[in-house]
Enzyme design. Structure first.
Site, PDB file in Angstrom:
ATOM      1  N   GLU A  66       1.192  -1.310   0.166  1.00  0.00           N
ATOM      2  CA  GLU A  66      -0.257   0.181   0.075  1.00  0.00           C
ATOM      3  C   GLU A  66       1.106   1.468  -0.105  1.00  0.00           C
ATOM      4  O   GLU A  66       0.595   2.098  -1.108  1.00  0.00           O
ATOM      5  CB  GLU A  66      -1.211  -0.085   1.093  1.00  0.00           C
ATOM      6  CG  GLU A  66      -1.822  -1.077   1.029  1.00  0.00           C
ATOM      7  CD  GLU A  66      -3.138  -0.979   2.408  1.00  0.00           C
ATOM      8  OE1 GLU A  66      -4.126  -0.935   1.524  1.00  0.00           O
ATOM      9  OE2 GLU A  66      -2.662  -1.209   3.686  1.00  0.00           O
TER      10      GLU A  66
ATOM     11  N   GLU B  57      -3.314  -9.541   3.782  1.00  0.00           N
ATOM     12  CA  GLU B  57      -4.490  -9.938   5.309  1.00  0.00           C
ATOM     13  C   GLU B  57      -5.524 -11.038   4.175  1.00  0.00           C
ATOM     14  O   GLU B  57      -6.321 -11.047   5.459  1.00  0.00           O
ATOM     15  CB  GLU B  57      -5.267  -8.377   4.213  1.00  0.00           C
ATOM     16  CG  GLU B  57      -4.319  -7.052   4.690  1.00  0.00           C
ATOM     17  CD  GLU B  57      -3.221  -6.476   3.205  1.00  0.00           C
ATOM     18  OE1 GLU B  57      -2.592  -7.793   2.389  1.00  0.00           O
ATOM     19  OE2 GLU B  57      -2.815  -5.604   3.532  1.00  0.00           O
TER      20      GLU B  57
HETATM   21  C1  1HE Z   1       6.589  -8.787  11.847  1.00  0.00           C
HETATM   22  C2  1HE Z   1       6.380  -8.477  10.473  1.00  0.00           C
HETATM   23  C3  1HE Z   1       4.725  -7.884  10.588  1.00  0.00           C
HETATM   24  C4  1HE Z   1       7.817  -9.802  10.370  1.00  0.00           C
HETATM   25  N1  1HE Z   1       4.457  -7.761  11.556  1.00  0.00           N
HETATM   26  N2  1HE Z   1       6.156  -8.147  13.147  1.00  0.00           N
HETATM   27  N3  1HE Z   1       1.589  -8.352   7.147  1.00  0.00           N
HETATM   28  C5  1HE Z   1       2.037 -10.327   6.397  1.00  0.00           C
HETATM   29  O1  1HE Z   1       1.116 -10.469   6.757  1.00  0.00           O
HETATM   30  C6  1HE Z   1       3.800 -10.299   6.641  1.00  0.00           C
HETATM   31  C7  1HE Z   1       4.331 -11.412   7.981  1.00  0.00           C
HETATM   32  N4  1HE Z   1       5.894 -11.063   7.141  1.00  0.00           N
HETATM   33  C8  1HE Z   1       6.652 -12.364   6.415  1.00  0.00           C
HETATM   34  O2  1HE Z   1       5.529 -12.796   6.180  1.00  0.00           O
HETATM   35  C9  1HE Z   1       7.762 -12.246   7.162  1.00  0.00           C
HETATM   36  O3  1HE Z   1       8.512 -11.816   8.114  1.00  0.00           O
HETATM   37  C10 1HE Z   1       8.625 -11.672   6.008  1.00  0.00           C
HETATM   38  C11 1HE Z   1       7.662 -12.038   4.074  1.00  0.00           C
HETATM   39  C12 1HE Z   1       7.835 -10.451   5.459  1.00  0.00           C
HETATM   40  C13 1HE Z   1       9.876 -11.098   6.115  1.00  0.00           C
HETATM   41  O4  1HE Z   1      10.759 -12.758   5.962  1.00  0.00           O
HETATM   42  P1  1HE Z   1      11.949 -13.530   7.237  1.00  0.00           P
HETATM   43  O5  1HE Z   1      11.954 -14.476   7.590  1.00  0.00           O
HETATM   44  O6  1HE Z   1      12.709 -12.512   6.930  1.00  0.00           O
HETATM   45  O7  1HE Z   1      11.188 -12.676   8.499  1.00  0.00           O
HETATM   46  P2  1HE Z   1      10.996 -13.552   9.837  1.00  0.00           P
HETATM   47  O8  1HE Z   1      11.945 -13.702  10.956  1.00  0.00           O
HETATM   48  O9  1HE Z   1       9.374 -13.843   9.494  1.00  0.00           O
HETATM   49  O10 1HE Z   1      10.890 -12.189  10.749  1.00  0.00           O
HETATM   50  C14 1HE Z   1      11.757 -11.438  11.712  1.00  0.00           C
HETATM   51  C15 1HE Z   1      11.017 -10.827  12.119  1.00  0.00           C
HETATM   52  O11 1HE Z   1      10.154 -10.020  12.043  1.00  0.00           O
HETATM   53  C16 1HE Z   1      10.053 -11.027  13.371  1.00  0.00           C
HETATM   54  O12 1HE Z   1       9.935 -10.947  15.170  1.00  0.00           O
HETATM   55  P3  1HE Z   1      10.837 -12.228  16.052  1.00  0.00           P
HETATM   56  O13 1HE Z   1      10.941 -10.995  17.074  1.00  0.00           O
HETATM   57  O14 1HE Z   1      10.923 -13.395  16.140  1.00  0.00           O
HETATM   58  O15 1HE Z   1      12.443 -11.767  15.175  1.00  0.00           O
HETATM   59  C17 1HE Z   1       9.049 -11.190  12.695  1.00  0.00           C
HETATM   60  O16 1HE Z   1       7.880 -11.384  14.173  1.00  0.00           O
HETATM   61  C18 1HE Z   1       8.672  -9.786  12.650  1.00  0.00           C
HETATM   62  N5  1HE Z   1       7.679  -9.610  11.825  1.00  0.00           N
HETATM   63  N6  1HE Z   1       6.645  -9.114   9.742  1.00  0.00           N
HETATM   64  C19 1HE Z   1       4.823  -7.582  12.631  1.00  0.00           C
HETATM   65  N7  1HE Z   1       4.121  -7.425   9.488  1.00  0.00           N
HETATM   66  C20 1HE Z   1      -3.284  -0.484   6.910  1.00  0.00           C
HETATM   67  S1  1HE Z   1      -3.656  -2.524   6.771  1.00  0.00           S
HETATM   68  C21 1HE Z   1      -2.365  -2.824   6.840  1.00  0.00           C
HETATM   69  C22 1HE Z   1      -3.243  -4.479   6.583  1.00  0.00           C
HETATM   70  C23 1HE Z   1      -1.905  -5.784   6.544  1.00  0.00           C
HETATM   71  O17 1HE Z   1      -0.144  -5.025   6.274  1.00  0.00           O
HETATM   72  S2  1HE Z   1      -1.653  -6.524   6.807  1.00  0.00           S
HETATM   73  C24 1HE Z   1       0.171  -7.954   6.555  1.00  0.00           C
HETATM   74  C25 1HE Z   1       0.872  -7.958   7.965  1.00  0.00           C
END
Ligand code: 1HE
Length: 248
Positions: A102, A122
């Site tokens: 977005e 989402e």
């Molecule tokens: C996060 C987030 C996040 C990572 N919020 N903490 N977005 C999503 O559903 C995408 C979610 N994220 C992923 O699918 C993956 O993290 C990635 C593909 C982006 C990257 O993968 P990777 O293997 O490099 O990293 P990771 O091990 O998944 O994440 C590293 C850390 O970042 C980990 O935290 P940690 O404390 O365990 O190290 C994750 O929890 C954290 N992290 N992404 C919070 N999104 C206005 S409305 C908009 C609506 C949306 O955007 S919904 C989609 C949300």
């Protein structure tokens, strides 16, 4: 700043640049208060990913009213990117997902590198876009592709994403920031009124009925061409002092 280009970097690499409420407020403030010498801007993400979207750790039970205000706060911030004083180039790499997509869609041009991938998780997380995605993303890729992404969790890689219309440029891995800066520097050298017309008139004209669009275009073009800078640039070309259009 790099000369007249403001470089705005999302710096939460440990959380994949997830957009917390604080980061959204910082984006809003940054784009509402760009330095006066800025003539273009680049937005990039630190680390391996551009942006993982909404910070899901802040997703709590909100009632309908709170949810509305949260979504509207994203609209204000992303509008500041799109409707600000200068054109914005997004330098993409890695994840450009959810709210990250977005945000990228609010920029005027997107440059992706080969590591880039696009998704709208989402749909699978039981929520909906809330950061302007339903307005901006179909204008890039069409309603059918966005519906498919949200219903099925489909992920586009960099090559397919460029073909679908997410990005206007595709460069080798690690080079999107460099290319974005090159483009932003070129845009910064345009006449300010031309950039203004492209950012503020063109998207509106594209949504107007044709007859209104032709009229708005005539108004905008007469204003742009009356600026002294436009006259100088045309004179320079006629005197052989300005670059010709070169075949690529
Ligand atoms: C996060 C987030 C996040 C990572 N919020 N903490 N977005 C999503 O559903 C995408 C979610 N994220 C992923 O699918 C993956 O993290 C990635 C593909 C982006 C990257 O993968 P990777 O293997 O490099 O990293 P990771 O091990 O998944 O994440 C590293 C850390 O970042 C980990 O935290 P940690 O404390 O365990 O190290 C994750 O929890 C954290 N992290 N992404 C919070 N999104 C206005 S409305 C908009 C609506 C949306 O955007 S919904 C989609 C949300």
């Amino acid at each position: 700043m790099q000369d007249t280009v403001a470089v705005v970097t999302l710096r939460r690499p440990a959380k994949r640049n997830a957009l917390s409420d604080g980061l959204i407020a910082a984006l809003r403030d940054t784009f509402q208060n760009l330095p006066p010498e800025a003539r273009a801007a680049v937005i990039a993400g630190e680390g391996d990913h551009f942006c993982a979207g909404l910070d899901l750790s802040e997703l709590r039970e909100r009632n309908a009213g709170e949810g509305m205000h949260h979504s509207r706060s994203w609209h204000v911030a992303l509008d500041a990117v799109q409707q600000g004083p200068v054109p914005v180039v997004a330098a993409l790499h890695g994840a450009v997902v959810g709210g990250g997509l977005e945000l990228a869609a609010a920029a005027h041009i997107r440059v992706a590198d080969e590591s880039t991938f696009y998704a709208l998780p989402e749909g699978t997380r039981g929520i909906f876009v809330g950061g302007g995605g339903s307005v901006r993303i179909p204008r890039l890729i069409g309603v059918a592709r966005m519906t498919d992404m949200m219903l099925t969790g489909r992920v586009y890689n960099a090559t397919d994403g460029e073909r679908a219309g997410f990005a206007q440029y595709l460069v080798p891995a690690g080079q999107s920031l460099e290319k974005a800066l090159e483009l932003a520097t070129r845009m910064a050298g345009n006449a300010p009124l031309t950039n203004y017309a492209l950012m503020h008139a063109l998207p509106r004209i594209a949504e107007q009925p044709a007859d209104h669009g032709f009229f708005t275009e005539a108004l905008m073009s007469s204003i742009a061409q009356s600026a002294p800078e436009a006259k100088e640039r045309v004179r320079a070309f006629l005197e052989g002092k300005a670059a010709k259009v070169q075949k690529q």
